[in-house]
Design an enzyme around this catalytic site. Sequence first.
Site, PDB file in Angstrom:
ATOM      1  N   LYS A 107     -29.394  29.437  -4.253  1.00 55.03           N
ATOM      2  CA  LYS A 107     -30.059  28.594  -5.294  1.00 55.03           C
ATOM      3  C   LYS A 107     -31.676  29.422  -5.171  1.00 55.03           C
ATOM      4  CE  LYS A 107     -27.240  25.275  -5.635  1.00 55.03           C
ATOM      5  NZ  LYS A 107     -27.031  23.905  -5.719  1.00 55.03           N
TER       6      LYS A 107
ATOM      7  N   PHE B 102     -26.520  15.039 -14.283  1.00 53.03           N
ATOM      8  CA  PHE B 102     -27.632  15.887 -14.240  1.00 53.03           C
ATOM      9  C   PHE B 102     -27.303  17.065 -14.397  1.00 53.03           C
ATOM     10  CE2 PHE B 102     -23.733  15.357 -11.688  1.00 53.03           C
ATOM     11  CZ  PHE B 102     -23.564  16.652 -11.256  1.00 53.03           C
TER      12      PHE B 102
ATOM     13  N   ARG C  64     -17.763  26.762   3.301  1.00 53.73           N
ATOM     14  CA  ARG C  64     -17.990  25.501   2.994  1.00 53.73           C
ATOM     15  C   ARG C  64     -18.647  24.151   4.504  1.00 53.73           C
ATOM     16  NH1 ARG C  64     -17.962  23.950  -2.077  1.00 53.73           N
ATOM     17  NH2 ARG C  64     -17.363  21.753  -2.413  1.00 53.73           N
TER      18      ARG C  64
ATOM     19  N   THR D 251     -23.151  18.604   0.119  1.00 50.93           N
ATOM     20  CA  THR D 251     -24.270  18.375  -1.173  1.00 50.93           C
ATOM     21  C   THR D 251     -25.214  18.296  -0.873  1.00 50.93           C
ATOM     22  OG1 THR D 251     -21.848  19.188  -2.237  1.00 50.93           O
ATOM     23  CG2 THR D 251     -23.838  18.701  -3.271  1.00 50.93           C
TER      24      THR D 251
ATOM     25  N   ARG E 177     -27.465  23.629   4.498  1.00 56.32           N
ATOM     26  CA  ARG E 177     -28.253  22.178   3.728  1.00 56.32           C
ATOM     27  C   ARG E 177     -29.222  21.501   4.504  1.00 56.32           C
ATOM     28  NH1 ARG E 177     -23.184  22.270  -0.743  1.00 56.32           N
ATOM     29  NH2 ARG E 177     -23.800  23.504  -1.905  1.00 56.32           N
TER      30      ARG E 177
ATOM     31  N   ASN F  35     -29.996  22.196  -3.170  1.00 54.26           N
ATOM     32  CA  ASN F  35     -29.607  22.227  -1.411  1.00 54.26           C
ATOM     33  C   ASN F  35     -29.274  23.146  -1.110  1.00 54.26           C
ATOM     34  OD1 ASN F  35     -28.118  23.013  -3.727  1.00 54.26           O
ATOM     35  ND2 ASN F  35     -26.051  21.148  -3.293  1.00 54.26           N
TER      36      ASN F  35
HETATM   37  P1  CMP Z   1     -23.309  22.988  -6.254  1.00 54.19           P
HETATM   38  O1  CMP Z   1     -22.597  23.066  -4.823  1.00 54.19           O
HETATM   39  O2  CMP Z   1     -24.117  24.217  -6.256  1.00 54.19           O
HETATM   40  O3  CMP Z   1     -22.679  22.097  -7.668  1.00 54.19           O
HETATM   41  C1  CMP Z   1     -22.895  21.506  -8.083  1.00 54.19           C
HETATM   42  C2  CMP Z   1     -24.235  20.552  -8.266  1.00 54.19           C
HETATM   43  O4  CMP Z   1     -25.232  19.885  -8.759  1.00 54.19           O
HETATM   44  C3  CMP Z   1     -25.015  20.371  -6.648  1.00 54.19           C
HETATM   45  O5  CMP Z   1     -24.607  21.697  -5.913  1.00 54.19           O
HETATM   46  C4  CMP Z   1     -26.044  20.068  -6.771  1.00 54.19           C
HETATM   47  O6  CMP Z   1     -27.264  20.945  -6.508  1.00 54.19           O
HETATM   48  C5  CMP Z   1     -26.099  19.773  -8.120  1.00 54.19           C
HETATM   49  N1  CMP Z   1     -26.279  18.592  -8.387  1.00 54.19           N
HETATM   50  C6  CMP Z   1     -28.031  17.281  -8.807  1.00 54.19           C
HETATM   51  N2  CMP Z   1     -27.585  16.382  -8.987  1.00 54.19           N
HETATM   52  C7  CMP Z   1     -26.565  16.104  -9.042  1.00 54.19           C
HETATM   53  C8  CMP Z   1     -26.373  14.909  -8.288  1.00 54.19           C
HETATM   54  N3  CMP Z   1     -26.413  13.816  -8.861  1.00 54.19           N
HETATM   55  N4  CMP Z   1     -24.822  14.862  -8.155  1.00 54.19           N
HETATM   56  C9  CMP Z   1     -24.371  15.911  -7.533  1.00 54.19           C
HETATM   57  N5  CMP Z   1     -24.748  17.104  -8.006  1.00 54.19           N
HETATM   58  C10 CMP Z   1     -26.274  17.236  -8.219  1.00 54.19           C
END
Ligand code: CMP
Length: 143
Positions: free
Chosen positions: A9, A57, A85, A91, A102, A112
Amino acid sequence: MEKTFLMVKPDGVQRGLIGEVVSRFEKKGFKLVAAKLMTITDELASSHYAEHKGKPFFPKLVEFITSGPVFAMVWEGEGVITTSRQMMGKTNPQEALQGTIRGDFGLIVSKNVIHGSDSITSAEREISLFFNEDELQVYKKDS
Ligand code: CMP
């Protein structure tokens, strides 16, 4: 062979983590079949993150993912979706184990470092959103 979509990212690209991320997947034994440095449009961001539309978000997520270059990749190998993963970690970097990408390099959920497909269906969908079929390289069996 199983394939997945992975993406460093904007925070990871900005911090110079492309090489670190690529190195981890190469050393694990997965094969890189496509990669490009690109800036995501609002339209592509909305399609890619369609499942999050309506969540609080979502607007910030789109703003962030379009804020600078990302490094989009397709990797292949036995069990690559599940294993990648595990290698990325949870996440939320605060919950991700040390030793995961991460866990080692992230601090907050919105930044992340890396995205990875979570299922065969999403891998197929995400690969086709970011790459044309003729951009995917084919390795000879014994290479
Ligand atoms: P990703 O795996 O790219 O998929 C969705 C993304 O939303 C996640 O990683 C996070 O970087 C982003 N995100 C931002 N805010 C939140 C949140 N409050 N909860 C979950 N994901 C979030």
